[in-house]
Design a protein around this motif. Structure first.
Motif, mmCIF file in Angstrom:
data_model
loop_
_atom_site.group_PDB
_atom_site.id
_atom_site.type_symbol
_atom_site.label_atom_id
_atom_site.label_comp_id
_atom_site.label_asym_id
_atom_site.label_seq_id
_atom_site.Cartn_x
_atom_site.Cartn_y
_atom_site.Cartn_z
ATOM 1 N N LEU A 18 0.861 -1.191 0.000
ATOM 2 C CA LEU A 18 0.000 0.000 0.000
ATOM 3 C C LEU A 18 0.892 1.234 0.000
ATOM 4 C CD1 LEU A 18 -2.661 1.627 0.470
ATOM 5 C CD2 LEU A 18 -2.267 1.298 2.941
ATOM 6 N N ASP A 19 0.684 2.142 -0.968
ATOM 7 C CA ASP A 19 1.434 3.400 -1.025
ATOM 8 C C ASP A 19 0.469 4.529 -0.636
ATOM 9 O OD1 ASP A 19 3.636 5.093 -1.552
ATOM 10 O OD2 ASP A 19 2.866 5.504 -3.575
ATOM 11 N N ILE A 20 0.684 5.084 0.557
ATOM 12 C CA ILE A 20 -0.217 6.140 1.064
ATOM 13 C C ILE A 20 0.270 7.489 0.528
ATOM 14 C CG2 ILE A 20 -1.141 7.227 3.127
ATOM 15 C CD1 ILE A 20 -0.370 4.715 4.703
ATOM 16 N N GLY A 21 -0.658 8.273 -0.034
ATOM 17 C CA GLY A 21 -0.281 9.561 -0.631
ATOM 18 C C GLY A 21 0.495 9.310 -1.907
ATOM 19 N N CYS A 22 -0.120 8.549 -2.824
ATOM 20 C CA CYS A 22 0.622 8.018 -3.982
ATOM 21 C C CYS A 22 0.955 9.085 -5.030
ATOM 22 C CB CYS A 22 -0.132 6.842 -4.600
ATOM 23 S SG CYS A 22 -1.853 7.198 -4.967
ATOM 24 N N GLY A 23 0.326 10.257 -4.977
ATOM 25 C CA GLY A 23 0.713 11.395 -5.835
ATOM 26 C C GLY A 23 0.596 11.095 -7.314
ATOM 27 N N THR A 24 1.663 11.296 -8.056
ATOM 28 C CA THR A 24 1.621 11.086 -9.520
ATOM 29 C C THR A 24 1.477 9.599 -9.882
ATOM 30 O OG1 THR A 24 4.004 10.826 -9.677
ATOM 31 C CG2 THR A 24 3.151 13.062 -9.929
ATOM 32 N N GLY A 25 1.723 8.704 -8.927
ATOM 33 C CA GLY A 25 1.566 7.266 -9.174
ATOM 34 C C GLY A 25 2.788 6.602 -9.759
ATOM 35 N N SER A 26 3.875 7.354 -9.951
ATOM 36 C CA SER A 26 5.017 6.764 -10.674
ATOM 37 C C SER A 26 5.638 5.585 -9.909
ATOM 38 C CB SER A 26 6.070 7.822 -10.998
ATOM 39 O OG SER A 26 6.848 8.115 -9.869
ATOM 40 N N PHE A 27 5.624 5.650 -8.575
ATOM 41 C CA PHE A 27 6.219 4.556 -7.789
ATOM 42 C C PHE A 27 5.506 3.229 -8.106
ATOM 43 C CE2 PHE A 27 6.509 2.468 -3.409
ATOM 44 C CZ PHE A 27 7.845 2.117 -3.517
ATOM 45 N N ARG A 74 -0.034 -7.638 -5.025
ATOM 46 C CA ARG A 74 -1.059 -6.597 -5.152
ATOM 47 C C ARG A 74 -0.450 -5.217 -4.829
ATOM 48 N NH1 ARG A 74 -5.984 -5.142 -1.401
ATOM 49 N NH2 ARG A 74 -4.705 -6.068 0.247
ATOM 50 N N LEU A 75 -0.742 -4.233 -5.676
ATOM 51 C CA LEU A 75 -0.243 -2.867 -5.461
ATOM 52 C C LEU A 75 -1.446 -1.940 -5.324
ATOM 53 C CD1 LEU A 75 2.534 -2.830 -8.245
ATOM 54 C CD2 LEU A 75 2.904 -2.984 -5.761
ATOM 55 N N VAL A 76 -1.494 -1.203 -4.218
ATOM 56 C CA VAL A 76 -2.647 -0.326 -3.955
ATOM 57 C C VAL A 76 -2.135 1.078 -3.658
ATOM 58 C CG1 VAL A 76 -4.676 0.073 -2.493
ATOM 59 C CG2 VAL A 76 -3.912 -2.276 -2.950
ATOM 60 N N GLY A 77 -2.717 2.067 -4.327
ATOM 61 C CA GLY A 77 -2.405 3.466 -4.029
ATOM 62 C C GLY A 77 -3.566 4.093 -3.301
ATOM 63 N N LEU A 78 -3.274 4.959 -2.343
ATOM 64 C CA LEU A 78 -4.332 5.699 -1.653
ATOM 65 C C LEU A 78 -3.918 7.162 -1.619
ATOM 66 C CD1 LEU A 78 -6.614 5.089 1.145
ATOM 67 C CD2 LEU A 78 -4.866 6.797 1.675
ATOM 68 N N LEU A 81 -9.496 6.659 -3.174
ATOM 69 C CA LEU A 81 -9.515 7.938 -2.478
ATOM 70 C C LEU A 81 -9.605 7.663 -0.983
ATOM 71 C CD1 LEU A 81 -9.681 10.910 -3.468
ATOM 72 C CD2 LEU A 81 -12.157 10.739 -3.199
ATOM 73 N N GLY A 82 -8.853 8.360 -0.167
ATOM 74 C CA GLY A 82 -8.954 8.112 1.276
ATOM 75 C C GLY A 82 -7.984 8.970 2.052
ATOM 76 N N ASP A 83 -8.048 8.811 3.364
ATOM 77 C CA ASP A 83 -7.273 9.630 4.285
ATOM 78 C C ASP A 83 -6.294 8.755 5.065
ATOM 79 O OD1 ASP A 83 -6.329 11.335 6.215
ATOM 80 O OD2 ASP A 83 -8.305 11.845 7.030
ATOM 81 N N ALA A 84 -5.036 9.185 5.089
ATOM 82 C CA ALA A 84 -3.992 8.432 5.799
ATOM 83 C C ALA A 84 -4.353 8.195 7.272
ATOM 84 C CB ALA A 84 -2.684 9.216 5.717
ATOM 85 N N ASP A 92 -4.100 -6.111 9.191
ATOM 86 C CA ASP A 92 -3.289 -7.219 8.666
ATOM 87 C C ASP A 92 -3.485 -7.435 7.157
ATOM 88 O OD1 ASP A 92 -2.397 -8.214 11.378
ATOM 89 O OD2 ASP A 92 -4.562 -8.465 11.558
ATOM 90 N N SER A 93 -3.515 -6.358 6.383
ATOM 91 C CA SER A 93 -3.803 -6.499 4.943
ATOM 92 C C SER A 93 -2.568 -6.487 4.051
ATOM 93 C CB SER A 93 -4.702 -5.352 4.464
ATOM 94 O OG SER A 93 -5.969 -5.428 5.039
ATOM 95 N N PHE A 94 -1.464 -5.838 4.491
ATOM 96 C CA PHE A 94 -0.335 -5.596 3.568
ATOM 97 C C PHE A 94 0.993 -6.064 4.160
ATOM 98 C CE2 PHE A 94 -3.578 -2.439 2.540
ATOM 99 C CZ PHE A 94 -3.698 -2.607 1.160
ATOM 100 N N ASP A 95 1.906 -6.466 3.254
ATOM 101 C CA ASP A 95 3.278 -6.802 3.673
ATOM 102 C C ASP A 95 4.127 -5.543 3.806
ATOM 103 O OD1 ASP A 95 3.043 -9.758 3.372
ATOM 104 O OD2 ASP A 95 2.649 -9.193 1.280
ATOM 105 N N VAL A 96 3.789 -4.546 3.003
ATOM 106 C CA VAL A 96 4.583 -3.310 2.968
ATOM 107 C C VAL A 96 3.630 -2.113 2.885
ATOM 108 C CG1 VAL A 96 6.248 -1.958 1.601
ATOM 109 C CG2 VAL A 96 6.523 -4.440 1.778
ATOM 110 N N VAL A 97 3.915 -1.100 3.675
ATOM 111 C CA VAL A 97 3.170 0.172 3.580
ATOM 112 C C VAL A 97 4.197 1.295 3.433
ATOM 113 C CG1 VAL A 97 1.654 1.799 4.782
ATOM 114 C CG2 VAL A 97 1.196 -0.655 4.933
ATOM 115 N N THR A 98 3.990 2.157 2.432
ATOM 116 C CA THR A 98 4.913 3.278 2.233
ATOM 117 C C THR A 98 4.153 4.604 2.356
ATOM 118 O OG1 THR A 98 4.559 3.025 -0.153
ATOM 119 C CG2 THR A 98 6.557 2.051 0.751
#
Ligand SMILES: C[S@@+](CC[C@H](N)C(=O)[O-])C[C@H]1O[C@@H](n2cnc3c(N)ncnc32)[C@H](O)[C@@H]1O
Length: 268
Positions: free
Chosen positions: A51-60, A72-76, A96-99, A107-113
């Motif tokens: 999960l990438d929180i505040g994913c911005g332009t999405g390039s990551f 699975r890759l999720v942007g918020l 769309l959502g709030d950090a 317990d949904s993700f292996d990695v959160v950025t």
């Protein structure tokens, strides 16, 4: 607590963000690749759910998907423009959502950025607690924030021009959370933290990129995207930067840097 309206408004268009990213990518003293620094700190398995929180332009997430990441890759993001920017990207979903109130089960993700986004979150402790909640046991969190005094020359220029126009300067997002205070906050939420520090400088040999970078910061200093003052302030920045280059024989040099902080979610 909701994200502040002005912080979200800044990202209704992603253009200023893209200008700032472009400036760092093209005018740094040593190559500046935040995405690579995060990936190096994470050393993540190709099937990790991220999960990438505040994913911005999405390039990551786009780059991860394009380089064969299988998990699975999720942007918020709080900005609809950021969610739209990821639409149609194979293997990536965006929401769309709030950090501070993540719309995911525990317990949904292996990695959160959370890369360069905690500045905009009114309650950073709550956002860190949420990041930890949605991580699986042994999952890893990574956050990037700038040093507190990043690009001080551009900041001083923008502050000067904006205050001369009578604009009241708000608390600047980067002063809320930075490399000096984030590690302790993460340690308090996760129990430990690892800090990777990157020191660098913008080095720019002509006026136009400095002007574009300064104008792309106006929202942080109380000038809303739709403000009628923008043309006048842009002209003032343009004149001041061009005058400096005319009277100077050296490039514009502005120190900067950031930390990548990582922490593992041990069992509850
Ligand atoms: C400086 S940009 C960073 C974008 C991206 N992570 C990067 O490093 O290029 C900050 C991002 O955080 C988003 N944001 C601001 N407040 C937020 C919040 N409370 N929850 C989620 N996203 C938020 C903004 O819309 C914006 O896309």
């Amino acid at each position: 607590m909701q994200p502040s309206i002005s912080d979200v408004q800044e990202y209704l268009s992603l253009e200023p963000l893209a200008t700032r990213i472009h400036t760092h990518q093209h005018y740094s003293d040593v190559p500046d690749d935040v995405e690579a620094a995060v990936l190096q700190a994470l050393s993540m398995a190709p099937e990790a759910e991220l999960l990438d929180i505040g994913c911005g332009t999405g390039s990551f997430l786009r780059n991860l998907s394009g380089s064969g990441h299988r998990g699975r890759l999720v942007g918020l993001d709080a900005s609809p423009a950021a969610v739209d920017a990821l639409s149609g990207t194979p293997g990536v979903s965006a929401q769309l959502g709030d950090a501070m109130d993540l719309p995911f089960e525990a317990d949904s993700f292996d990695v959160v950025t959370a890369r360069h986004m905690l500045y905009h979150v009114p309650d950073v402790g709550q956002a860190l607690a949420e990041a930890r909640r949605v991580l699986k046991t042994d999952g890893v969190f990574a956050a990037v924030v700038n040093h507190p005094d990043v690009t001080p020359r551009v900041s001083a220029l923008v502050v000067d021009v904006v205050s001369q126009a009578g604009v009241e300067i708000p608390v600047v997002p980067n002063s809320r959370v930075h490399s000096g205070n984030l590690p302790a906050m993460i340690e308090s939420t996760f129990g430990s933290v690892e800090v990777h520090r990157y020191d660098n400088a913008l080095v720019i040999d002509r006026p136009e990129p400095v002007i574009a970078f300064a104008v792309a910061q106006l929202s942080f200093y109380g000038v809303e995207p739709e403000s009628g003052l923008r043309p006048e302030l842009t002209r003032a920045i343009d004149r001041r930067v061009r005058d400096w280059f005319t009277s100077s024989n050296e490039p514009w040099r502005d120190p900067k840097g950031y930390v990548v902080c990582t922490a593992r979610r041990s069992s509850r």
